[in-house]
Motif scaffolding. Structure first.
Motif, PDB file in Angstrom:
ATOM      1  N   SER A 158       0.871  -1.203  -0.074  1.00 23.07           N
ATOM      2  CA  SER A 158      -0.152  -0.084   0.096  1.00 23.07           C
ATOM      3  C   SER A 158       0.670   1.411   0.149  1.00 23.07           C
ATOM      4  CB  SER A 158      -0.908   0.086   1.265  1.00 23.07           C
ATOM      5  OG  SER A 158      -1.702   0.945   1.445  1.00 23.07           O
ATOM      6  N   GLY A 159       0.482   2.224  -0.964  1.00 20.72           N
ATOM      7  CA  GLY A 159       1.202   3.379  -0.774  1.00 20.72           C
ATOM      8  C   GLY A 159       2.672   3.315  -1.588  1.00 20.72           C
ATOM      9  N   SER A 160       2.867   2.252  -2.075  1.00 20.86           N
ATOM     10  CA  SER A 160       4.348   1.955  -2.718  1.00 20.86           C
ATOM     11  C   SER A 160       4.557   2.640  -4.076  1.00 20.86           C
ATOM     12  CB  SER A 160       4.502   0.570  -2.802  1.00 20.86           C
ATOM     13  OG  SER A 160       4.015  -0.191  -3.652  1.00 20.86           O
ATOM     14  N   LEU A 161       5.718   2.667  -4.482  1.00 20.00           N
ATOM     15  CA  LEU A 161       6.054   2.826  -5.761  1.00 20.00           C
ATOM     16  C   LEU A 161       5.464   2.140  -6.902  1.00 20.00           C
ATOM     17  CD1 LEU A 161       7.754   5.048  -8.132  1.00 20.00           C
ATOM     18  CD2 LEU A 161       9.671   3.595  -7.583  1.00 20.00           C
ATOM     19  N   LEU A 162       5.672   0.972  -6.533  1.00 24.35           N
ATOM     20  CA  LEU A 162       5.115  -0.141  -7.499  1.00 24.35           C
ATOM     21  C   LEU A 162       3.468   0.193  -7.698  1.00 24.35           C
ATOM     22  CD1 LEU A 162       5.568  -2.822  -9.131  1.00 24.35           C
ATOM     23  CD2 LEU A 162       5.488  -4.101  -7.020  1.00 24.35           C
ATOM     24  N   ILE A 163       2.893   0.169  -6.642  1.00 22.75           N
ATOM     25  CA  ILE A 163       1.557   0.306  -6.824  1.00 22.75           C
ATOM     26  C   ILE A 163       1.065   1.732  -7.762  1.00 22.75           C
ATOM     27  CG2 ILE A 163       0.379   1.489  -4.864  1.00 22.75           C
ATOM     28  CD1 ILE A 163      -1.502  -0.907  -4.571  1.00 22.75           C
ATOM     29  N   GLY A 187       4.527   4.950   7.120  1.00 23.55           N
ATOM     30  CA  GLY A 187       3.644   3.982   6.659  1.00 23.55           C
ATOM     31  C   GLY A 187       4.354   2.938   5.853  1.00 23.55           C
ATOM     32  N   THR A 188       5.633   2.858   6.076  1.00 21.59           N
ATOM     33  CA  THR A 188       6.465   1.595   5.599  1.00 21.59           C
ATOM     34  C   THR A 188       6.614   0.620   6.647  1.00 21.59           C
ATOM     35  OG1 THR A 188       8.650   2.611   6.246  1.00 21.59           O
ATOM     36  CG2 THR A 188       7.771   3.071   4.068  1.00 21.59           C
ATOM     37  N   LEU A 189       6.804  -0.414   6.167  1.00 26.08           N
ATOM     38  CA  LEU A 189       7.274  -1.694   7.106  1.00 26.08           C
ATOM     39  C   LEU A 189       8.556  -1.594   7.817  1.00 26.08           C
ATOM     40  CD1 LEU A 189       6.117  -4.719   5.291  1.00 26.08           C
ATOM     41  CD2 LEU A 189       4.990  -3.671   6.989  1.00 26.08           C
ATOM     42  N   MET A 190       8.588  -1.741   9.003  1.00 26.65           N
ATOM     43  CA  MET A 190       9.689  -1.965   9.849  1.00 26.65           C
ATOM     44  C   MET A 190      10.347  -3.297   9.427  1.00 26.65           C
ATOM     45  SD  MET A 190       8.684  -1.112  13.728  1.00 26.65           S
ATOM     46  CE  MET A 190      10.361  -1.680  14.338  1.00 26.65           C
ATOM     47  N   PRO A 191      11.982  -2.940   9.036  1.00 28.60           N
ATOM     48  CA  PRO A 191      12.568  -4.272   8.706  1.00 28.60           C
ATOM     49  C   PRO A 191      12.641  -5.318   9.476  1.00 28.60           C
ATOM     50  CG  PRO A 191      13.645  -2.004   8.155  1.00 28.60           C
ATOM     51  CD  PRO A 191      12.409  -1.636   8.942  1.00 28.60           C
ATOM     52  N   ARG A 192      12.693  -6.560   9.041  1.00 30.57           N
ATOM     53  CA  ARG A 192      12.684  -7.544   9.857  1.00 30.57           C
ATOM     54  C   ARG A 192      13.808  -7.785  11.001  1.00 30.57           C
ATOM     55  NH1 ARG A 192      10.094 -12.292   8.413  1.00 30.57           N
ATOM     56  NH2 ARG A 192       8.543 -12.413   6.575  1.00 30.57           N
ATOM     57  N   HIS A 193      15.095  -7.131  10.834  1.00 26.36           N
ATOM     58  CA  HIS A 193      16.272  -7.121  11.630  1.00 26.36           C
ATOM     59  C   HIS A 193      15.722  -6.190  13.073  1.00 26.36           C
ATOM     60  CE1 HIS A 193      17.243  -3.690   9.409  1.00 26.36           C
ATOM     61  NE2 HIS A 193      17.984  -3.242  10.520  1.00 26.36           N
ATOM     62  N   LEU A 194      14.977  -5.111  13.022  1.00 30.00           N
ATOM     63  CA  LEU A 194      14.704  -4.324  13.920  1.00 30.00           C
ATOM     64  C   LEU A 194      13.870  -5.143  15.142  1.00 30.00           C
ATOM     65  CD1 LEU A 194      13.951  -1.247  12.175  1.00 30.00           C
ATOM     66  CD2 LEU A 194      16.003  -1.733  13.242  1.00 30.00           C
ATOM     67  N   PRO A 195      14.075  -4.925  16.295  1.00 29.72           N
ATOM     68  CA  PRO A 195      13.634  -5.443  17.458  1.00 29.72           C
ATOM     69  C   PRO A 195      11.861  -5.149  17.310  1.00 29.72           C
ATOM     70  CG  PRO A 195      15.465  -4.521  18.372  1.00 29.72           C
ATOM     71  CD  PRO A 195      15.332  -3.965  16.821  1.00 29.72           C
ATOM     72  N   GLY A 196      11.230  -6.368  17.497  1.00 27.92           N
ATOM     73  CA  GLY A 196       9.808  -6.249  17.451  1.00 27.92           C
ATOM     74  C   GLY A 196       9.006  -6.014  16.118  1.00 27.92           C
ATOM     75  N   ALA A 197       9.686  -5.995  15.176  1.00 23.11           N
ATOM     76  CA  ALA A 197       9.144  -5.826  13.956  1.00 23.11           C
ATOM     77  C   ALA A 197       8.129  -6.981  13.400  1.00 23.11           C
ATOM     78  CB  ALA A 197      10.308  -5.709  12.921  1.00 23.11           C
ATOM     79  N   GLN A 214     -11.414  -1.392   9.145  1.00 21.78           N
ATOM     80  CA  GLN A 214     -12.303  -0.460   9.458  1.00 21.78           C
ATOM     81  C   GLN A 214     -12.189   1.031   9.385  1.00 21.78           C
ATOM     82  OE1 GLN A 214     -13.033  -2.216  13.531  1.00 21.78           O
ATOM     83  NE2 GLN A 214     -15.055  -2.943  12.568  1.00 21.78           N
ATOM     84  N   GLU A 215     -10.786   1.259   9.525  1.00 21.17           N
ATOM     85  CA  GLU A 215     -10.443   2.754   9.560  1.00 21.17           C
ATOM     86  C   GLU A 215      -9.269   3.059   8.349  1.00 21.17           C
ATOM     87  OE1 GLU A 215      -8.760   3.791  13.336  1.00 21.17           O
ATOM     88  OE2 GLU A 215     -10.039   2.336  14.597  1.00 21.17           O
ATOM     89  N   GLY A 216      -8.692   2.077   7.638  1.00 25.76           N
ATOM     90  CA  GLY A 216      -7.850   2.210   6.724  1.00 25.76           C
ATOM     91  C   GLY A 216      -6.605   2.961   7.254  1.00 25.76           C
ATOM     92  N   ALA A 217      -6.302   2.339   8.738  1.00 25.79           N
ATOM     93  CA  ALA A 217      -5.099   3.018   9.477  1.00 25.79           C
ATOM     94  C   ALA A 217      -4.287   1.871  10.171  1.00 25.79           C
ATOM     95  CB  ALA A 217      -5.698   4.181  10.214  1.00 25.79           C
ATOM     96  N   VAL A 218      -3.281   2.284  10.706  1.00 20.69           N
ATOM     97  CA  VAL A 218      -2.207   1.300  11.416  1.00 20.69           C
ATOM     98  C   VAL A 218      -1.647   2.095  12.329  1.00 20.69           C
ATOM     99  CG1 VAL A 218      -0.337   1.126   9.833  1.00 20.69           C
ATOM    100  CG2 VAL A 218      -0.948  -0.542  11.380  1.00 20.69           C
ATOM    101  N   GLN A 219      -1.608   1.873  13.609  1.00 19.59           N
ATOM    102  CA  GLN A 219      -0.571   2.380  14.789  1.00 19.59           C
ATOM    103  C   GLN A 219       0.866   2.108  14.801  1.00 19.59           C
ATOM    104  OE1 GLN A 219      -2.083   2.524  18.671  1.00 19.59           O
ATOM    105  NE2 GLN A 219      -0.132   3.249  19.499  1.00 19.59           N
ATOM    106  N   ALA A 220       1.583   3.173  14.092  1.00 13.35           N
ATOM    107  CA  ALA A 220       2.886   2.927  13.973  1.00 13.35           C
ATOM    108  C   ALA A 220       3.699   2.442  15.304  1.00 13.35           C
ATOM    109  CB  ALA A 220       3.781   4.077  13.295  1.00 13.35           C
ATOM    110  N   ALA A 221       4.815   1.867  15.252  1.00 10.43           N
ATOM    111  CA  ALA A 221       5.469   1.638  16.731  1.00 10.43           C
ATOM    112  C   ALA A 221       5.868   2.621  17.406  1.00 10.43           C
ATOM    113  CB  ALA A 221       6.937   0.655  16.091  1.00 10.43           C
TER     114      ALA A 221
END
Length: 267
Positions: A158-163, A187-197, A214-221
Motif C-alpha cells: 500500500s502506498g508504494s512506488l510499485l502500486i 507507513g513503511t514496514l519496519m525491517p525484519r532485523h529491527l527488534p519487535g518488527a 475499518q479505519e484504513g489506518a495502522v498504529q506505528a511502532a
C-alpha cells in the motif's frame, strides 16, 4: 485501477482479502503450514522455484488451493535460494523482467493444466522491496505482468512506488497491508532485523487487521496513527504461530461483519 469490491453495492459490509505465501518447500524439504492455513485465507502466493519451491511442489500446491477454493497467485522472487530471496541483488531491468516473466509463466502452466485460473502476481522478499525503491525494477515487474496477461491483479505494498506505477499503466492493483508486521510512522514496514518488527501476538495481529479494514489506518511502532489502504492483508506463513494468527485474524474480521473474499470473486 485498484481492486474491485467483492460486492458492488457500496452499502454492503466491508470486505478484504487474506493472503499467505505458500509452496515454499522443495525436494525432500517441507516448509510452512500450507494445509492448515488454506481454510483460513482467500488468496495464496505460490513460490515459483527461484527463492523457494520446485515444479513438484508447485503442482501439488496448485491442487491444494483449487480443492480449498483459494485463489492462486504467482510469487516470483530473486534467484537466491540460499538467502530465501531476501537479499538484494544487483540486476538489470531486463534481467528482472526475464526472471519475473519466467516464474509467472511457469506457475500459470501448472494452474491451467489443473483447470484453474491464475489470479494475481505478488513479488517476493527483496524483489518486492526493490520495486518499492527502484523505478526500473518496478517497471520491469509491471511489464512482465502486463505482457503475460494484463487481466492479472498485481499485489503491491500500500502506498508504494510499485502500486503507483502499476495504476498509471492501467493494471488492476490490490493494495497490501500486513497484520503481523509493525510499521514506521511514514507507513513503511519496519525491517525484519529491527527488534519487535515481526513479533506481534495473535491478539495484536487481529486488532491491527481489524483497524486496517475499518479505519484504513495502522498504529506505528512510535505511536502515530498512519493511513494505510488495505485491499488485502498478508499473514506470513513461515512462523510457528502462523496458523493461530490466521485464525485470530479471520475470526476478528468475521465477528465484525467483514466479508473475507478474494478479488476474483467479482470477475
Amino acid at each position: 485501477m485498484h481492486m474491485d469490491d467483492c460486492n458492488t453495492d457500496r452499502q454492503k459490509p466491508l470486505q478484504v482479502d487474506l493472503n499467505c505465501d505458500m509452496g515454499e518447500g522443495f525436494g525432500a524439504y517441507a516448509f510452512g503450514h500450507d494445509e492448515e492455513l488454506l481454510p483460513l485465507i482467500t488468496s495464496a502466493n505460490l513460490a515459483c522455484g527461484f527463492h523457494a519451491g520446485d515444479p513438484s511442489v508447485m503442482r501439488l500446491t496448485v491442487r491444494l488451493c483449487l480443492e480449498a477454493g483459494v485463489a492462486i497467485g504467482a510469487h516470483p522472487g530473486l534467484p537466491d535460494r540460499q538467502g530465501f530471496g531476501r537479499r538484494v541483488m544487483a540486476m538489470k531491468a531486463e534481467e528482472i523482467y526475464d526472471c519475473t516473466l519466467y516464474q509467472i509463466a511457469a506457475l500459470e502452466g501448472f494452474v491451467r493444466a489443473a483447470g484453474g485460473r491464475l489470479q494475481h502476481v505478488k513479488p517476493h522478499g527483496a524483489l518486492y522491496h526493490m520495486a518499492n525503491s527502484s523505478r526500473d525494477a518496478a517497471l520491469a515487474i509491471i511489464r512482465a505482468v502486463a505482457d503475460l496477461d494484463d487481466r492479472l491483479y498485481l499485489y503491491a505494498q500500500s502506498g508504494s512506488l510499485l502500486i503507483q506505477l502499476a495504476e498509471q499503466r492501467g493494471l488492476r492493483t490490490v493494495a497490501e497491508a500486513f497484520a503481523d508486521r509493525r510499521y514506521h510512522a511514514d507507513g513503511t514496514l519496519m525491517p525484519r532485523h529491527l527488534p519487535g518488527a515481526a513479533e506481534l501476538s495473535e491478539e495484536e495481529a487481529a486488532a491491527q487487521a481489524l483497524r486496517l479494514v475499518q479505519e484504513g489506518a495502522v498504529q506505528a511502532a512510535s505511536g502515530e496513527v498512519v493511513p494505510v489502504r488495505a485491499d488485502t492483508i498478508c499473514i506470513h506463513g513461515d512462523s510457528g504461530t502462523a496458523v493461530r494468527t490466521a485464525q485470530a485474524v479471520r475470526q476478528a474480521l468475521e465477528a465484525n461483519n467483514i466479508n473475507v473474499c478474494s478479488p476474483h470473486r467479482n470477475d
